[in-house]
Scaffold this motif. Sequence first.
Motif, short mmCIF file in Angstrom:
data_model
loop_
_atom_site.label_atom_id
_atom_site.label_comp_id
_atom_site.label_asym_id
_atom_site.label_seq_id
_atom_site.Cartn_x
_atom_site.Cartn_y
_atom_site.Cartn_z
N GLU A 93 0.82 -1.22 0.00
CA GLU A 93 0.00 0.00 0.00
C GLU A 93 0.85 1.26 0.00
O GLU A 93 0.33 2.34 -0.22
N HIS A 94 2.16 1.11 0.22
CA HIS A 94 3.01 2.30 0.23
C HIS A 94 3.47 2.69 -1.16
O HIS A 94 3.56 3.87 -1.48
N HIS A 95 3.82 1.69 -1.98
CA HIS A 95 4.39 1.99 -3.29
C HIS A 95 3.59 1.40 -4.45
O HIS A 95 3.91 1.62 -5.60
N MET A 96 2.58 0.59 -4.12
CA MET A 96 1.75 -0.08 -5.13
C MET A 96 2.57 -0.94 -6.08
O MET A 96 2.32 -0.99 -7.28
N VAL A 97 3.60 -1.59 -5.56
CA VAL A 97 4.36 -2.56 -6.35
C VAL A 97 4.20 -3.94 -5.69
O VAL A 97 3.76 -4.04 -4.55
N PRO A 98 4.56 -5.01 -6.44
CA PRO A 98 4.18 -6.34 -5.96
C PRO A 98 4.83 -6.80 -4.66
O PRO A 98 5.96 -6.45 -4.34
N ILE A 99 4.05 -7.59 -3.95
CA ILE A 99 4.53 -8.43 -2.85
C ILE A 99 4.28 -9.85 -3.34
O ILE A 99 3.16 -10.18 -3.74
N GLN B 75 -5.56 -9.50 -3.10
CA GLN B 75 -5.94 -8.66 -4.23
C GLN B 75 -6.51 -7.32 -3.75
O GLN B 75 -7.51 -6.81 -4.25
N ARG B 76 -5.87 -6.81 -2.73
CA ARG B 76 -6.12 -5.46 -2.23
C ARG B 76 -4.75 -4.83 -1.97
O ARG B 76 -3.75 -5.54 -1.92
N LEU B 77 -4.69 -3.52 -1.76
CA LEU B 77 -3.43 -2.91 -1.33
C LEU B 77 -3.17 -3.36 0.10
O LEU B 77 -4.08 -3.33 0.94
N GLN B 78 -1.94 -3.75 0.39
CA GLN B 78 -1.70 -4.41 1.67
C GLN B 78 -0.40 -3.99 2.35
O GLN B 78 0.53 -3.51 1.70
N THR B 79 -0.37 -4.20 3.66
CA THR B 79 0.89 -4.46 4.35
C THR B 79 0.84 -5.95 4.69
O THR B 79 -0.26 -6.52 4.84
N GLN B 80 1.99 -6.54 4.82
CA GLN B 80 2.02 -7.99 5.10
C GLN B 80 1.41 -8.28 6.47
O GLN B 80 0.73 -9.29 6.65
N GLU B 81 1.65 -7.38 7.42
CA GLU B 81 1.10 -7.59 8.77
C GLU B 81 -0.44 -7.61 8.73
O GLU B 81 -1.09 -8.48 9.32
N ALA B 82 -1.01 -6.61 8.02
CA ALA B 82 -2.48 -6.53 7.97
C ALA B 82 -3.05 -7.76 7.28
O ALA B 82 -4.03 -8.35 7.74
N MET B 83 -2.41 -8.15 6.18
CA MET B 83 -2.93 -9.30 5.42
C MET B 83 -2.92 -10.57 6.27
O MET B 83 -3.87 -11.36 6.26
#
Length: 212
Positions: free
Chosen positions: A100-106, A135-143
């Motif tokens: 969600e910070h840079h909108m690039v892949p995780i 398939q949403r903007l994420q941080t890994q912690e939130a996901m």
Amino acid sequence: MDAIVKKFEDIAGAASLPDVERPSRAEVEAAVRTLLLWIGENPEREGLLATPDRVAKAYTEMFSGYGRDPADELGRTFEEVAGFDDLVIEKDITFHSHCEHHMVPIIGKAHIGYLPDGKVVGLSKLARVVDIFAQRLQTQEAMTAQIAGAIQDVLNPRGVAVIIEAEHMCMAMRGIRKQGATTLTTTFTGAFRDNPEEQVRFMSLLRTGGRG
Ligand SMILES: Nc1nc2c(ncn2[C@@H]2O[C@H](COP(=O)(O)OP(=O)(O)OP(=O)(O)O)[C@@H](O)[C@H]2O)c(=O)[nH]1
Ligand SMILES: [Zn+2]
């Protein structure tokens, strides 16, 4: 109404977002053309003419998780499992998300374990839940917390364990530029949170695949 605009409206509803006006498809394509100009490209050259349309389509697919509810996937359960109530693990569930910070892949893998309480869920549904949140903007912690929370809330098992291991392209392609750095996150609920032995059993089964 244009199907994409309709879909965006559905997305806003499902994610309980503030009541913002969704841009039209034409506005989205214009925004992509602006980005192309900003990086020094010519949006009128042949290879880029259809790019705003492609990007809008790709975004619709890659961010389709806002329009989907994990409860719909986890709602169908099976109780006829011969009294089985021990640990179920689905491991190495691959996913692609976007930070969600840079909108690039995780890019990573999720491992999910749960201790059933009378009912089990179809195995594919655990992977579907991963995709809905990926398939949403994420941080890994939130996901990680969202996956565990959805399974706990809908299935109400005795406990849920979720581990995610992922590489963040915002760390690899730009900024600090560290390829191969992996982020690990965990969420434990119920018996996994309260009983360290259950956590250890989950971890060691993940490591060995039950072979020792
Ligand atoms: N905790 C957490 N951080 C993340 C995740 N994805 C990206 N980040 C980090 O978010 C941070 C954003 O930091 P900022 O200083 O606001 O942005 P930035 O200037 O682009 O940061 P750099 O990446 O260090 O260049 C960075 O440290 C990223 O590595 C994630 O899933 N969880
Ligand atoms: Zn990032």
